[in-house]
Design an enzyme around this catalytic site. Structure first.
Site, PDB file in Angstrom:
ATOM      1  N   GLY A  13      -3.684 -13.389  -4.363  1.00 49.72           N
ATOM      2  CA  GLY A  13      -2.868 -12.330  -3.917  1.00 49.72           C
ATOM      3  C   GLY A  13      -1.432 -12.322  -4.623  1.00 49.72           C
ATOM      4  O   GLY A  13      -0.478 -11.716  -4.224  1.00 49.72           O
ATOM      5  N   LEU A  14      -1.514 -13.064  -5.701  1.00 44.46           N
ATOM      6  CA  LEU A  14      -0.238 -13.324  -6.576  1.00 44.46           C
ATOM      7  C   LEU A  14      -0.289 -12.570  -8.149  1.00 44.46           C
ATOM      8  O   LEU A  14       0.647 -12.815  -8.666  1.00 44.46           O
ATOM      9  CB  LEU A  14       0.091 -14.728  -6.659  1.00 44.46           C
TER      10      LEU A  14
ATOM     11  N   HIS B 175       0.887  -1.269   0.026  1.00 48.20           N
ATOM     12  CA  HIS B 175       0.006   0.065   0.027  1.00 48.20           C
ATOM     13  C   HIS B 175       1.043   1.282   0.021  1.00 48.20           C
ATOM     14  O   HIS B 175       0.571   2.250   0.594  1.00 48.20           O
ATOM     15  CB  HIS B 175      -1.077  -0.055   1.340  1.00 48.20           C
TER      16      HIS B 175
ATOM     17  N   ASP C 198       2.675   2.002  -3.389  1.00 51.81           N
ATOM     18  CA  ASP C 198       2.643   2.160  -4.543  1.00 51.81           C
ATOM     19  C   ASP C 198       1.862   3.601  -5.285  1.00 51.81           C
ATOM     20  O   ASP C 198       2.305   4.414  -6.069  1.00 51.81           O
ATOM     21  CB  ASP C 198       2.677   1.054  -5.610  1.00 51.81           C
TER      22      ASP C 198
ATOM     23  N   SER D  76      -4.061 -11.142 -12.142  1.00 56.65           N
ATOM     24  CA  SER D  76      -4.853 -10.171 -13.364  1.00 56.65           C
ATOM     25  C   SER D  76      -3.664  -9.291 -13.992  1.00 56.65           C
ATOM     26  O   SER D  76      -3.816  -8.986 -15.183  1.00 56.65           O
ATOM     27  CB  SER D  76      -5.933  -9.261 -12.490  1.00 56.65           C
TER      28      SER D  76
ATOM     29  N   ASP E 232       2.205  -4.174  -9.564  1.00 56.35           N
ATOM     30  CA  ASP E 232       1.958  -5.670 -10.104  1.00 56.35           C
ATOM     31  C   ASP E 232       2.337  -5.819 -11.594  1.00 56.35           C
ATOM     32  O   ASP E 232       2.949  -6.736 -12.064  1.00 56.35           O
ATOM     33  CB  ASP E 232       0.520  -6.126 -10.014  1.00 56.35           C
TER      34      ASP E 232
ATOM     35  N   SER F 212     -10.527 -18.809 -22.176  1.00 55.05           N
ATOM     36  CA  SER F 212      -9.408 -19.102 -21.227  1.00 55.05           C
ATOM     37  C   SER F 212      -9.929 -20.729 -20.664  1.00 55.05           C
ATOM     38  O   SER F 212     -10.922 -20.969 -20.545  1.00 55.05           O
ATOM     39  CB  SER F 212      -9.548 -18.032 -19.973  1.00 55.05           C
TER      40      SER F 212
HETATM   41  C1  GLA Z   1      -2.472  -4.562  -4.889  1.00 55.82           C
HETATM   42  C2  GLA Z   1      -2.385  -3.612  -6.018  1.00 55.82           C
HETATM   43  C3  GLA Z   1      -1.057  -3.161  -6.066  1.00 55.82           C
HETATM   44  C4  GLA Z   1      -0.695  -2.543  -4.694  1.00 55.82           C
HETATM   45  C5  GLA Z   1      -1.080  -3.802  -3.544  1.00 55.82           C
HETATM   46  C6  GLA Z   1      -0.889  -3.012  -2.154  1.00 55.82           C
HETATM   47  O1  GLA Z   1      -1.802  -5.841  -5.196  1.00 55.82           O
HETATM   48  O2  GLA Z   1      -2.592  -4.228  -7.277  1.00 55.82           O
HETATM   49  O3  GLA Z   1      -1.146  -1.989  -6.830  1.00 55.82           O
HETATM   50  O4  GLA Z   1      -1.411  -1.492  -4.140  1.00 55.82           O
HETATM   51  O5  GLA Z   1      -2.201  -4.253  -3.807  1.00 55.82           O
HETATM   52  O6  GLA Z   1       0.588  -3.189  -1.919  1.00 55.82           O
END
Ligand code: GLA
Length: 385
Positions: A128-129, A38, A40, A132, A176, A71
């Site tokens: 959380g990887l 949190h 970026d 997307s 990401d 897909s």
């Molecule tokens: C997600 C978002 C990123 C970043 C993280 C938190 O992965 O896609 O841009 O903000 O949360 O660090």
């Protein structure tokens, strides 16, 4: 599964779906964020690395102006749209990511032509990887290389991010997409989200007898559900109240949080400022080969995300506590929060104890045994064939 096997499987689904050979197969990895959560979207520092697994896109040019996507992981017919008709809001769900990239390319003045795409993945969705971002970046590379569009990787990362924000409606930052496109094998990527400057930082846990373990807590999240956006707006509001363009401007002034009247905003700012500091401290440790020392910073990051930024979730807190109790060097939740994975830095010989400890803590609460895997710093997006 190796990327070569994934490429075979993507090409096979292209053949099965479209009765034709793809012109090529492109790949973009998922990412682990070592530290810098949190930060970026408020101009700060992040330190992600690319995973070996990710998303493969088998793609082929077709005459005309249609983009068709399917897909292997999604049921239903392929989604087909005219490139001229692409518009934010026209579709939701997984297809918004690849279509959004074509839209963002067009918005930037590029003209991708008719293309068919078959997507395949060896990366869990919602864990959380950043599946997307991997999907966006693999699609972006495929469209650019297939159609000879000259888009530098940094720009492609920005366009993929725009696709996610403005087409898919998730108000995420740039980390990401930058990770998927710019990471190098054996390195983490220090990204300064204010200037866009990047620096590879050597990261070889195995050489130090260490492992980065990913524990999928099983809880799922969506960045479009409002809570992520709410955190982002708080940071913007705090910056406005402090009279700066982003919280990055106050990185060296930890006391500044106290100037805010609102206790919740003070906590949010305290997290961002301290987290930026932790990223830079981690980089310094990695540079002097002291990876193990970074464990403490990971755990501090978790406490800050849990108590000050308030984006952790029960399964993550339980996993982090169990990892620490089993002797892990440090652990923290990863990504936007409210679901997904926990990252742990452990000694290689602790793996069984750590995985067993988390499984026991979950079993006590009646939660299913979480999947655990080893994350190896790997290469960024590329053409596979
Ligand atoms: C997600 C978002 C990123 C970043 C993280 C938190 O992965 O896609 O841009 O903000 O949360 O660090």
């Amino acid at each position: 599964m190796t990327t070569a096997e994934l490429a075979d499987r993507a090409a096979a689904s292209f053949r099965a779906r479209y009765d034709a050979e793809p012109d090529g197969v492109w790949f973009a990895p998922g990412r682990v964020n070592l530290i810098g959560e949190h930060t970026d979207y408020t101009g700060g520092f992040v330190l992600p690395f690319a995973l070996a697994s990710g998303i493969a896109v088998a793609a082929g040019r077709v005459p005309g102006g249609e983009l068709t996507v399917c897909s292997r992981q999604e049921s239903g017919d392929p989604v087909s749209v005219s490139l001229d008709a692409l518009m934010p809001g026209m579709t939701t769900g997984w297809a918004a990511y690849p279509l959004g990239v074509a839209w963002a390319l067009r918005e930037s003045g590029q003209r991708p032509g008719g293309t068919r795409i078959a997507v395949d993945a060896d990366l869990a969705k919602g864990a959380g990887l950043s599946s997307s971002a991997a999907l966006e970046c693999a699609t972006g590379l495929a469209l650019c290389e297939l159609q000879d569009l000259n888009v530098p990787r940094r720009e492609l990362a920005a366009l993929a991010s725009r696709a996610e924000n403005d087409f898919a409606g998730a108000p995420t930052g740039i980390m990401d997409q930058a990770a998927a496109l710019l990471c190098e094998a054996g390195h983490a990527l220090l990204l300064d989200c204010r200037s866009g400057a990047t620096e590879p930082v050597p990261l070889d846990p195995a050489a130090a007898g260490l492992t980065v373990l990913i524990v999928d807590t099983g809880a799922r999240h969506a960045h479009t559900d409002g809570r992520y956006g709410e955190r982002r707006r708080s940071c913007e509001e705090a910056a406005r109240l402090l009279g700066v363009s982003s919280l990055r401007e106050v990185t060296d002034r930890p006391d500044v949080a106290d100037m805010l009247a609102d206790a919740q905003l003070r906590r949010r700012v305290r997290h961002v400022i301290s987290e930026n500091r932790r990223v830079l401290d981690t980089v310094a440790m990695l540079r002097r080969g002291a990876i193990a020392e970074a464990g403490t910073l990971l755990s501090k990051s978790h406490a800050s995300l849990r108590d000050d930024f308030e984006v952790s979730w029960p399964e993550a807190d339980v996993a982090v506590d169990a990892i620490t109790a089993a002797g892990g060097l440090g652990a923290r939740m990863m990504g936007g929060g409210f679901g997904g994975s926990v990252l742990a830095l452990i000694r290689v010989d602790q793996r069984e104890a750590v995985v067993g400890g988390v499984a026991a803590a979950y079993a006590e609460r009646g939660w299913p045994r979480p999947a655990a895997s080893v994350a190896v710093p790997s290469a960024g997006a590329r053409r596979l064939r």
